[in-house]
Design a protein around this motif. Sequence first.
Motif, PDB file in Angstrom:
ATOM      1  N   ASN A 289       8.687 -16.014 -59.220  1.00 22.84           N
ATOM      2  CA  ASN A 289       7.947 -16.978 -58.405  1.00 22.84           C
ATOM      3  C   ASN A 289       8.009 -16.536 -56.948  1.00 22.84           C
ATOM      4  OD1 ASN A 289       7.508 -19.343 -56.667  1.00 22.84           O
ATOM      5  ND2 ASN A 289       7.469 -20.527 -58.561  1.00 22.84           N
ATOM      6  N   TRP A 290       6.873 -16.167 -56.360  1.00 21.31           N
ATOM      7  CA  TRP A 290       6.913 -15.583 -55.020  1.00 21.31           C
ATOM      8  C   TRP A 290       7.421 -16.570 -53.976  1.00 21.31           C
ATOM      9  CZ3 TRP A 290       4.482 -17.225 -50.625  1.00 21.31           C
ATOM     10  CH2 TRP A 290       3.436 -18.144 -50.759  1.00 21.31           C
ATOM     11  N   LEU A 291       7.116 -17.855 -54.158  1.00 21.06           N
ATOM     12  CA  LEU A 291       7.574 -18.857 -53.202  1.00 21.06           C
ATOM     13  C   LEU A 291       9.100 -18.958 -53.222  1.00 21.06           C
ATOM     14  CD1 LEU A 291       6.853 -21.042 -51.148  1.00 21.06           C
ATOM     15  CD2 LEU A 291       6.676 -22.677 -53.039  1.00 21.06           C
ATOM     16  N   MET A 292       9.680 -18.990 -54.421  1.00 26.28           N
ATOM     17  CA  MET A 292      11.133 -19.088 -54.543  1.00 26.28           C
ATOM     18  C   MET A 292      11.814 -17.792 -54.094  1.00 26.28           C
ATOM     19  SD  MET A 292      11.636 -22.138 -55.433  1.00 26.28           S
ATOM     20  CE  MET A 292      13.385 -22.095 -55.861  1.00 26.28           C
ATOM     21  N   SER A 293      11.209 -16.649 -54.387  1.00 28.06           N
ATOM     22  CA  SER A 293      11.812 -15.383 -53.978  1.00 28.06           C
ATOM     23  C   SER A 293      11.773 -15.236 -52.455  1.00 28.06           C
ATOM     24  CB  SER A 293      11.104 -14.207 -54.646  1.00 28.06           C
ATOM     25  OG  SER A 293       9.766 -14.085 -54.201  1.00 28.06           O
ATOM     26  N   TYR A 294      10.679 -15.705 -51.848  1.00 22.99           N
ATOM     27  CA  TYR A 294      10.596 -15.670 -50.381  1.00 22.99           C
ATOM     28  C   TYR A 294      11.593 -16.650 -49.763  1.00 22.99           C
ATOM     29  CZ  TYR A 294       6.536 -12.610 -49.723  1.00 22.99           C
ATOM     30  OH  TYR A 294       5.702 -11.525 -49.656  1.00 22.99           O
ATOM     31  N   LEU A 295      11.757 -17.807 -50.408  1.00 31.75           N
ATOM     32  CA  LEU A 295      12.764 -18.769 -49.943  1.00 31.75           C
ATOM     33  C   LEU A 295      14.149 -18.128 -49.992  1.00 31.75           C
ATOM     34  CD1 LEU A 295      13.698 -21.631 -49.144  1.00 31.75           C
ATOM     35  CD2 LEU A 295      13.777 -22.182 -51.587  1.00 31.75           C
ATOM     36  N   SER A 296      14.430 -17.440 -51.088  1.00 29.87           N
ATOM     37  CA  SER A 296      15.708 -16.742 -51.223  1.00 29.87           C
ATOM     38  C   SER A 296      15.893 -15.709 -50.119  1.00 29.87           C
ATOM     39  CB  SER A 296      15.775 -16.075 -52.601  1.00 29.87           C
ATOM     40  OG  SER A 296      16.894 -15.234 -52.701  1.00 29.87           O
ATOM     41  N   ALA A 297      14.836 -14.928 -49.833  1.00 28.01           N
ATOM     42  CA  ALA A 297      14.906 -13.908 -48.786  1.00 28.01           C
ATOM     43  C   ALA A 297      15.164 -14.531 -47.423  1.00 28.01           C
ATOM     44  CB  ALA A 297      13.610 -13.101 -48.766  1.00 28.01           C
ATOM     45  N   GLY A 298      14.471 -15.640 -47.130  1.00 25.68           N
ATOM     46  CA  GLY A 298      14.664 -16.309 -45.849  1.00 25.68           C
ATOM     47  C   GLY A 298      16.068 -16.847 -45.671  1.00 25.68           C
ATOM     48  N   ILE A 299      16.594 -17.483 -46.727  1.00 26.08           N
ATOM     49  CA  ILE A 299      17.960 -18.013 -46.671  1.00 26.08           C
ATOM     50  C   ILE A 299      18.964 -16.883 -46.486  1.00 26.08           C
ATOM     51  CG2 ILE A 299      19.764 -19.170 -48.005  1.00 26.08           C
ATOM     52  CD1 ILE A 299      17.573 -20.853 -49.314  1.00 26.08           C
TER      53      ILE A 299
END
Length: 386
Positions: A289-299
């Motif tokens: 899920n790109w949204l969740m993976s980007y959230l993970s990257a940001g965190i």
Amino acid sequence: MKFSRLVLPGVTMVAVTYGLARFSYGLLLPDINASLNMSEFLSGATSSLFYLAYCVTIVLSTVITTQEGPRRMILLAGLSAFVGMLMMAVTPNAWVLAFGVLLAGGSTGLVSPPYGAAISLWIQEEKQGKANTWINSGTSLGIVLSGAGAYFLTPNWRLTYLIYAVLTLLILVWNYKAIPKGRMGSRLRFKKGNYSIRGVKEAKPLIAASLILGISTAAFWTFSRSFVEVAGDYSDWQLSGFWVVIGLFGVLGGFSGSLIEKGGLPFAYKLGSLSIASASIILAVAPGNWLMSYLSAGIFGCSYIFLTGVLLVWGIRVFIANASLGIGVPFLLLAVGQVIGSILAGWLVGSWGYAASFMIHGVLGLTALLMGPGKRQNEMANITSD
């Protein structure tokens, strides 16, 4: 000395040593693996050399900077990054790649202590905090540049490293002209007693926390880009964007000093530890899920830079008689943990897969919550963060 004359070349030098020479490896790893037929275990073992080289060079750099001033070490850092990435660009096999990795990784340890000394020597005291913040932000800038470079040059990882090497050479020349020449004499020499390790009895939680956080974050730096690539249907720009997000949100980590001042050192440490562990767990659960993976990257990007600031403050409070030791111990143990974590991650990915490896590293990171700064360090944290 004019603020921008030292800070701007410092920002770019940190950007090329940390962002391009060190952390870009994980971004380019899938294409490197395909070209050199490297296993996941070998990829992780090679990545560990970045941190191993850092452990050695940060000690060497601290001693030589103290004795001779910062100029030589800053220039050597740039030269090491340039030669390392040049070797990585032309490598015919994994062995030459590993040697290039050693040189590229060593540049980060070489550059950190001398720029801290340079700021204390040539920047007005009231501007030193701002100068340190700007130069430290070079890591995030380098990560953003590496993400952009990977997007435009994918899958030409050799050309990517060649361009990075040429850019590093230009920045090395800039620093050669900007850093004042000559030995700084007694201003940089340790006085008798300054090697004191008073506070070492209170350092056990700091040592354990730094080591665990190093182990738990290594998987993300090395394999996160590979993980999202195999787990989801991502375009090239989305894969590069994942890395850019890490760098952009890393800038937010610079607010650690303000949060320490407002919430206290124990609170800041627990918040950072919980956040960085959650980044690996989120990615393990929803890598496609790109949204969740980007959230993970940001965190991850934000909490990693944030936590390094927290560990720095905590270390100085523990080794109250020697600020240099207070900075060096947590950063050194963080790198030692990343040596172990990279090898462990490579083995776990090869044996059990990406998801299991990231979940294990995330859960391991949660154990860091069990340790943290004590009451004494918290009472003095505000003094340090001012």
